[in-house]
Design a protein around this motif. Structure first.
Motif, short mmCIF file in Angstrom:
data_model
loop_
_atom_site.label_atom_id
_atom_site.label_comp_id
_atom_site.label_asym_id
_atom_site.label_seq_id
_atom_site.Cartn_x
_atom_site.Cartn_y
_atom_site.Cartn_z
N GLN A 1 -35.55 3.59 -47.85
CA GLN A 1 -36.91 3.30 -47.40
C GLN A 1 -37.75 4.54 -47.63
N GLU B 1 -28.22 -12.47 -41.66
CA GLU B 1 -28.26 -11.80 -40.35
C GLU B 1 -27.68 -10.41 -40.51
N GLN B 2 -28.44 -9.57 -41.16
CA GLN B 2 -28.00 -8.20 -41.41
C GLN B 2 -28.44 -7.32 -40.24
N ARG C 1 -32.35 10.30 -42.31
CA ARG C 1 -33.58 10.81 -42.94
C ARG C 1 -33.21 12.00 -43.80
N ARG D 1 -38.92 5.31 -36.26
CA ARG D 1 -37.68 6.08 -36.31
C ARG D 1 -36.44 5.26 -35.95
N LYS D 2 -36.54 3.94 -36.08
CA LYS D 2 -35.40 3.06 -35.82
C LYS D 2 -35.12 2.22 -37.07
N GLY D 3 -33.95 1.58 -37.10
CA GLY D 3 -33.65 0.65 -38.18
C GLY D 3 -34.32 -0.69 -37.91
N PRO D 4 -34.54 -1.49 -38.95
CA PRO D 4 -35.12 -2.83 -38.76
C PRO D 4 -34.19 -3.72 -37.94
N PHE E 1 -37.50 -6.87 -49.87
CA PHE E 1 -38.40 -6.67 -48.74
C PHE E 1 -39.83 -6.48 -49.19
N TYR F 1 -29.62 0.54 -48.18
CA TYR F 1 -31.00 0.43 -48.61
C TYR F 1 -31.65 1.81 -48.51
N LEU G 1 -33.57 -7.90 -36.97
CA LEU G 1 -33.91 -9.25 -37.39
C LEU G 1 -34.61 -10.01 -36.27
N PHE H 1 -33.14 -2.14 -52.09
CA PHE H 1 -31.70 -2.36 -52.11
C PHE H 1 -31.02 -1.34 -53.02
N LEU I 1 -38.32 -1.32 -48.12
CA LEU I 1 -36.87 -1.14 -48.26
C LEU I 1 -36.43 -1.55 -49.66
N PHE J 1 -28.97 -3.54 -38.92
CA PHE J 1 -29.23 -2.23 -39.50
C PHE J 1 -28.86 -1.11 -38.55
N GLY J 2 -28.43 -0.01 -39.13
CA GLY J 2 -28.26 1.23 -38.39
C GLY J 2 -29.60 1.95 -38.27
N PRO J 3 -29.61 3.09 -37.59
CA PRO J 3 -30.86 3.84 -37.38
C PRO J 3 -31.32 4.61 -38.60
N ARG K 1 -28.49 -9.86 -51.89
CA ARG K 1 -29.39 -8.72 -51.71
C ARG K 1 -30.75 -9.22 -51.26
N LEU K 2 -31.33 -8.51 -50.30
CA LEU K 2 -32.64 -8.87 -49.79
C LEU K 2 -33.72 -8.08 -50.53
N VAL L 1 -25.11 -13.70 -44.40
CA VAL L 1 -25.77 -12.56 -45.07
C VAL L 1 -27.23 -12.44 -44.69
N TYR M 1 -38.27 -9.04 -40.12
CA TYR M 1 -37.67 -7.95 -39.37
C TYR M 1 -38.77 -7.17 -38.66
N TYR N 1 -24.18 -3.18 -52.43
CA TYR N 1 -23.67 -4.18 -51.50
C TYR N 1 -22.16 -4.29 -51.68
N LEU O 1 -30.79 3.60 -45.15
CA LEU O 1 -30.39 2.65 -44.11
C LEU O 1 -29.15 1.88 -44.55
#
Lengths: 112, 114
Positions: B37, B102-103, B110, A41-44, A102, B35, A46, B45, B43, B105-107, A99-100, B100, A36, B48, B91
């Protein structure tokens, strides 16, 4: 000990350089590997995923997996300033299900 | 099309207060993930949701954390009696169940606990 180890950097290279980013892992059940990219300030987002040992290429990016050594790499050719971001490896398999797990992420800066 | 959206983008709260974080997944994605961070931690978990199956809550760090997903779409992560160590970026990601890896993510939200 973390299941996934990734050097956090920071890594600074000149524009046009070949960048090598790496992760090692300890869980032999991991079978699926992803990279990723995360801008500040952004999400990851892929970049690539791969399931098998060997290389997978997508444009300037090549993902490499060596399951026997529990080692994965991401190579970026002809790096650009727009590649400056944090790169996170992720993986899953075995009892982890969907679940990933990282790595910590490597902060990369490509200087013009 | 629209990506994963999260709200609020930033939240500052006092220690001991409860907070709710919201996630709107991509339309049609039946798998949803939360997740956390933190600086120097990567990140982590949390939870889910997969379709109508029972959620995998194995990553929730304590019973102060809970999450629900209503109508198979929007999800809310609730943190009760917030502590300073809860400060992080939260996140949310979504995917098709059969993809699964190909996840999307949103922004993130914080969260700062003072």
């Amino acid at each position: 000990q973390k299941e996934v180890e990734q050097d956090p950097g920071p890594l600074s290279v000149p524009e046009g350089a070949i960048v090598s980013l790496n992760c090692t892992y300890s869980n032999s059940a991991f079978q699926y590997f992803m990279w990723y990219r995360q801008y500040s300030r952004k999400g990851p987002e892929l970049l690539m995923y791969t399931y098998s040992s060997g290389n997978k290429e997508d444009g300037r990016f090549t993902a490499q997996v060596d399951k026997s050594s529990k080692y994965i790499s991401l190579f970026i050719r002809d790096s650009q300033p727009s590649d400056s971001a944090t790169y996170l490896c992720a993986m899953r398999g075995g009892t982890s299900g969907s679940r990933l797990t990282f790595g910590e992420g490597t902060q990369l800066t490509v200087n013009p | 099309g629209a990506g994963v959206s999260q709200s609020p983008s930033n939240k500052v709260t006092e220690k001991g207060k409860d907070v709710e974080l919201r996630c709107d997944p991509i339309s049609g994605h039946t798998a949803l993930y939360w997740y956390r961070q933190s600086l120097g931690q990567g990140l982590e978990f949390l939870i889910y949701f997969q379709g109508n199956s029972a959620p995998d809550k194995s990553g929730l760090p304590s019973d102060r954390f809970s999450a629900e997903r209503t109508g198979g779409s929007v999800s809310t992560l609730t943190i009760q009696r917030t502590q300073q160590e809860d400060s992080a970026v939260y996140l949310c990601a979504s995917s098709f169940i059969r993809a699964v890896d190909e996840q999307y993510f949103g922004p993130g939200t914080r969260l700062t606990v003072t």
